[in-house]
Design a protein around this motif. Sequence first.
Motif, PDB file in Angstrom:
ATOM      1  N   VAL A  26     144.519  67.874  76.544  1.00 18.26           N
ATOM      2  CA  VAL A  26     143.185  67.455  76.091  1.00 18.26           C
ATOM      3  C   VAL A  26     142.892  68.037  74.702  1.00 18.26           C
ATOM      4  O   VAL A  26     142.390  67.349  73.804  1.00 18.26           O
ATOM      5  CB  VAL A  26     142.109  67.914  77.111  1.00 18.26           C
ATOM      6  N   GLU A  27     143.250  69.289  74.528  1.00 14.93           N
ATOM      7  CA  GLU A  27     143.013  69.930  73.222  1.00 14.93           C
ATOM      8  C   GLU A  27     143.891  69.300  72.137  1.00 14.93           C
ATOM      9  O   GLU A  27     143.449  69.098  71.002  1.00 14.93           O
ATOM     10  CB  GLU A  27     143.293  71.432  73.331  1.00 14.93           C
ATOM     11  N   LYS A  28     145.130  68.962  72.512  1.00 16.85           N
ATOM     12  CA  LYS A  28     146.015  68.328  71.520  1.00 16.85           C
ATOM     13  C   LYS A  28     145.453  66.975  71.082  1.00 16.85           C
ATOM     14  O   LYS A  28     145.538  66.610  69.906  1.00 16.85           O
ATOM     15  CB  LYS A  28     147.421  68.141  72.096  1.00 16.85           C
ATOM     16  N   ILE A  29     144.877  66.244  72.029  1.00 16.33           N
ATOM     17  CA  ILE A  29     144.297  64.943  71.675  1.00 16.33           C
ATOM     18  C   ILE A  29     143.139  65.146  70.703  1.00 16.33           C
ATOM     19  O   ILE A  29     142.984  64.408  69.717  1.00 16.33           O
ATOM     20  CB  ILE A  29     143.836  64.203  72.950  1.00 16.33           C
ATOM     21  N   GLN A  30     142.349  66.173  70.966  1.00 17.47           N
ATOM     22  CA  GLN A  30     141.220  66.482  70.083  1.00 17.47           C
ATOM     23  C   GLN A  30     141.725  66.749  68.649  1.00 17.47           C
ATOM     24  O   GLN A  30     141.181  66.237  67.682  1.00 17.47           O
ATOM     25  CB  GLN A  30     140.554  67.747  70.624  1.00 17.47           C
ATOM     26  N   VAL A  31     142.786  67.554  68.558  1.00 14.80           N
ATOM     27  CA  VAL A  31     143.342  67.864  67.230  1.00 14.80           C
ATOM     28  C   VAL A  31     143.911  66.581  66.603  1.00 14.80           C
ATOM     29  O   VAL A  31     143.680  66.293  65.414  1.00 14.80           O
ATOM     30  CB  VAL A  31     144.431  68.963  67.314  1.00 14.80           C
ATOM     31  N   ARG A  33     143.078  63.475  67.030  1.00 13.13           N
ATOM     32  CA  ARG A  33     142.004  62.575  66.559  1.00 13.13           C
ATOM     33  C   ARG A  33     141.423  63.108  65.246  1.00 13.13           C
ATOM     34  O   ARG A  33     141.085  62.341  64.339  1.00 13.13           O
ATOM     35  CB  ARG A  33     140.896  62.481  67.606  1.00 13.13           C
ATOM     36  N   GLN A  34     141.292  64.411  65.159  1.00 12.51           N
ATOM     37  CA  GLN A  34     140.755  64.997  63.935  1.00 12.51           C
ATOM     38  C   GLN A  34     141.747  64.797  62.776  1.00 12.51           C
ATOM     39  O   GLN A  34     141.350  64.533  61.647  1.00 12.51           O
ATOM     40  CB  GLN A  34     140.450  66.484  64.162  1.00 12.51           C
ATOM     41  N   LEU A  35     143.047  64.898  63.068  1.00 16.21           N
ATOM     42  CA  LEU A  35     144.055  64.684  62.022  1.00 16.21           C
ATOM     43  C   LEU A  35     144.006  63.236  61.542  1.00 16.21           C
ATOM     44  O   LEU A  35     144.177  62.948  60.350  1.00 16.21           O
ATOM     45  CB  LEU A  35     145.463  65.011  62.548  1.00 16.21           C
ATOM     46  N   GLU A  36     143.744  62.325  62.470  1.00 17.68           N
ATOM     47  CA  GLU A  36     143.613  60.907  62.098  1.00 17.68           C
ATOM     48  C   GLU A  36     142.414  60.739  61.159  1.00 17.68           C
ATOM     49  O   GLU A  36     142.508  60.089  60.115  1.00 17.68           O
ATOM     50  CB  GLU A  36     143.449  60.055  63.352  1.00 17.68           C
ATOM     51  N   ALA A  37     141.281  61.383  61.522  1.00 14.40           N
ATOM     52  CA  ALA A  37     140.083  61.283  60.676  1.00 14.40           C
ATOM     53  C   ALA A  37     140.334  61.925  59.306  1.00 14.40           C
ATOM     54  O   ALA A  37     139.801  61.489  58.287  1.00 14.40           O
ATOM     55  CB  ALA A  37     138.907  61.967  61.366  1.00 14.40           C
ATOM     56  N   ALA A  64     145.969  57.858  72.119  1.00 17.65           N
ATOM     57  CA  ALA A  64     144.651  58.241  71.588  1.00 17.65           C
ATOM     58  C   ALA A  64     144.430  57.919  70.112  1.00 17.65           C
ATOM     59  O   ALA A  64     143.295  57.788  69.677  1.00 17.65           O
ATOM     60  CB  ALA A  64     144.428  59.733  71.823  1.00 17.65           C
ATOM     61  N   VAL A  65     145.497  57.841  69.323  1.00 17.02           N
ATOM     62  CA  VAL A  65     145.267  57.573  67.896  1.00 17.02           C
ATOM     63  C   VAL A  65     145.852  56.220  67.510  1.00 17.02           C
ATOM     64  O   VAL A  65     146.754  55.715  68.168  1.00 17.02           O
ATOM     65  CB  VAL A  65     145.827  58.683  66.973  1.00 17.02           C
ATOM     66  N   THR A  66     145.316  55.655  66.428  1.00 21.19           N
ATOM     67  CA  THR A  66     145.677  54.285  66.102  1.00 21.19           C
ATOM     68  C   THR A  66     146.592  54.160  64.894  1.00 21.19           C
ATOM     69  O   THR A  66     147.708  53.676  65.000  1.00 21.19           O
ATOM     70  CB  THR A  66     144.404  53.452  65.853  1.00 21.19           C
ATOM     71  N   TRP A  67     146.084  54.616  63.750  1.00 16.20           N
ATOM     72  CA  TRP A  67     146.889  54.259  62.583  1.00 16.20           C
ATOM     73  C   TRP A  67     147.960  55.239  62.146  1.00 16.20           C
ATOM     74  O   TRP A  67     148.970  54.822  61.594  1.00 16.20           O
ATOM     75  CB  TRP A  67     146.021  53.748  61.423  1.00 16.20           C
ATOM     76  N   PRO A  68     147.870  56.560  62.404  1.00 14.65           N
ATOM     77  CA  PRO A  68     148.995  57.407  61.960  1.00 14.65           C
ATOM     78  C   PRO A  68     150.254  57.125  62.785  1.00 14.65           C
ATOM     79  O   PRO A  68     150.161  56.718  63.938  1.00 14.65           O
ATOM     80  CB  PRO A  68     148.510  58.838  62.241  1.00 14.65           C
ATOM     81  N   THR A  69     151.394  57.343  62.161  1.00 15.55           N
ATOM     82  CA  THR A  69     152.653  57.231  62.889  1.00 15.55           C
ATOM     83  C   THR A  69     152.774  58.457  63.794  1.00 15.55           C
ATOM     84  O   THR A  69     152.467  59.569  63.379  1.00 15.55           O
ATOM     85  CB  THR A  69     153.829  57.208  61.877  1.00 15.55           C
ATOM     86  N   ILE A  70     153.213  58.247  65.029  1.00 19.44           N
ATOM     87  CA  ILE A  70     153.427  59.374  65.942  1.00 19.44           C
ATOM     88  C   ILE A  70     154.918  59.680  65.953  1.00 19.44           C
ATOM     89  O   ILE A  70     155.752  58.779  66.121  1.00 19.44           O
ATOM     90  CB  ILE A  70     152.945  59.053  67.375  1.00 19.44           C
ATOM     91  N   ASN A 343     130.283  67.293  66.491  1.00 17.76           N
ATOM     92  CA  ASN A 343     130.972  66.052  66.094  1.00 17.76           C
ATOM     93  C   ASN A 343     131.644  66.222  64.743  1.00 17.76           C
ATOM     94  O   ASN A 343     132.797  65.841  64.548  1.00 17.76           O
ATOM     95  CB  ASN A 343     129.998  64.872  65.997  1.00 17.76           C
ATOM     96  N   VAL A 344     130.916  66.847  63.794  1.00 16.10           N
ATOM     97  CA  VAL A 344     131.495  67.092  62.463  1.00 16.10           C
ATOM     98  C   VAL A 344     132.761  67.943  62.605  1.00 16.10           C
ATOM     99  O   VAL A 344     133.740  67.756  61.892  1.00 16.10           O
ATOM    100  CB  VAL A 344     130.466  67.807  61.543  1.00 16.10           C
ATOM    101  N   LEU A 345     132.752  68.839  63.572  1.00 20.13           N
ATOM    102  CA  LEU A 345     133.901  69.736  63.777  1.00 20.13           C
ATOM    103  C   LEU A 345     134.970  69.094  64.663  1.00 20.13           C
ATOM    104  O   LEU A 345     135.909  69.754  65.097  1.00 20.13           O
ATOM    105  CB  LEU A 345     133.432  71.052  64.404  1.00 20.13           C
ATOM    106  N   GLY A 346     134.803  67.809  64.966  1.00 19.88           N
ATOM    107  CA  GLY A 346     135.845  67.086  65.695  1.00 19.88           C
ATOM    108  C   GLY A 346     135.706  67.153  67.203  1.00 19.88           C
ATOM    109  O   GLY A 346     136.619  66.791  67.927  1.00 19.88           O
ATOM    110  N   VAL A 347     134.557  67.642  67.705  1.00 19.44           N
ATOM    111  CA  VAL A 347     134.389  67.728  69.158  1.00 19.44           C
ATOM    112  C   VAL A 347     133.414  66.648  69.613  1.00 19.44           C
ATOM    113  O   VAL A 347     132.244  66.651  69.230  1.00 19.44           O
ATOM    114  CB  VAL A 347     133.857  69.127  69.575  1.00 19.44           C
TER     115      VAL A 347
END
Length: 500
Positions: A26-31, A33-37, A64-70, A343-347
């Motif tokens: 869950v925490e990795k997904i949070q990070v 998503r923030q990296l995507e933003a 969970a993420v759309t445009w970055p390459t995984i 939200n600004v902090l990615g949460v």
Amino acid sequence: MSDRLFIFDTTLRDGEQVPGCQLNTVEKIQVARQLEALGVDIIEAGFPVSSPGDFNSVIEISKAVTWPTICALTRAVQKDIDVAAEALQYAKHKRIHTGIGTSDSHIRYKFNSNREEIIERAVAAVKYAKKYVEDVEFYAEDAGRTENEYLARVVDAVVKAGATVVNIPDTTGYCLPQEFGAKIKYLMEHVDGLSAGKAILSTHCHNDLGMATANTIAGIMNGARQAEVTINGIGERAGNTSLEEVAMILKCHKGIGIDTNINTQKIYPTSRLVSSLMNMPVQPNKAIVGRNAFAHSSGIHQDGVLKNVQTYEIMNPKDVGIDDNAIVLTARSGRAALKHRLNVLGVEIDGERLDATYQEFLKLADKKKEVNDDDILMLAGADRAAAHAVKLDYLQVTTGMGVKSVACIGLDIAGEKFEASASGNGPVDAAIRALKNIIKRQMVLKEFTIQAISKGSDDVGKVHMQVEYDDHLYYGFGANTDIVTASVEAYIDCINKFKK
Ligand code: KIV
Ligand code: ZN
């Protein structure tokens, strides 16, 4: 040659290898998503064959993420590549990152092999990965200490086999910037596939001698078009090149003529999020994101900055997302302000979790005048401890100068209540002795760090601990306005991680 640099973030792979920095899915997904933003191009999400947790994280991040390459890491081993391909099945854009050591010491001592055989294994791995994905990155581990002529042969062979990116890691952080730049230049000049645009070179520098960023920039100036970086420069040993440094160097030095897709205003919130989730403090003087990075304390500097900010500031703190006018949270702030700041902090936070965090926030705001980003990130992550079997019920400590410290402690262990007391040579010692009177195991405290985030005496103290038990080291974290309680919480956090 293109003037666009691809940013490859490996916070969730190389960064996460740091002992004590492990995140759950869950925490990795949070990070992620923030990296995507933030605008990262490639997210290295893990090393799937290494553990079921890593495998699962790559799957979930891919969804969970759309445009970055995984990207998923492998050794030059078919089984690793099979597992990586399976883990990447949901990624919209996917990459397999495979490779092998190419320096003489790796070839001789790690693989008991020879140069020709290593090229064969490298080529075979790239061809095998190509069966699954179009985008294959090859890493020549310890390229920093690999002789350039041989390295060029390896790069040539893997590009011919279909590698789209070739990573030139300075795995041990040994190279000098001029030497690393010359290595990239040599490869650009001696590998036809690179000048023909069939593949690009990537830098992956470690910071053992404090030169990771300098080496990365030297690599970019000599033709590399991807940089492998982590948030806050975390990573094995002294860490990796930090994303924020590379992005801001390229922004400040327009003359280099290279752009990234990074939205630099998201740098600071991302830094705070990663530091908080990984329980990894950022050194106060860390470039770009350290607490003192924009603080002018000497009289001469303050005088200059007040006359004209350009006298001592080469970048605007707002450009990295540090906003002096950001709303300060106090006991009078409402739920909406708390939600907005998180939200600004990615949460992303809503419903019951927001309510619970808000209640904790009000309690903290009663004790502290101003509640900062680290505090609210800590509160938002507090439910991580909710599932723990061992919980601190209460702690009372009597201490002072010239008297022995005495502690009484109450624990809740899987619903059962226990109490004990002990004396010690200080309040933390007494509290931990009392704890050990309940949990009688052979545990040894190996490391103990206390950190206060801001300046006030009402600040939240953060404690990091390492406890050795059954031949394993366990890392724990605690945060509280009372540092003795924070220390006991960190110890209990370690105990909750014991495997038996
Ligand atoms: O430092 C290194 O060489 C690595 C490789 C696995 C890319 O992390
Ligand atoms: Zn590395």
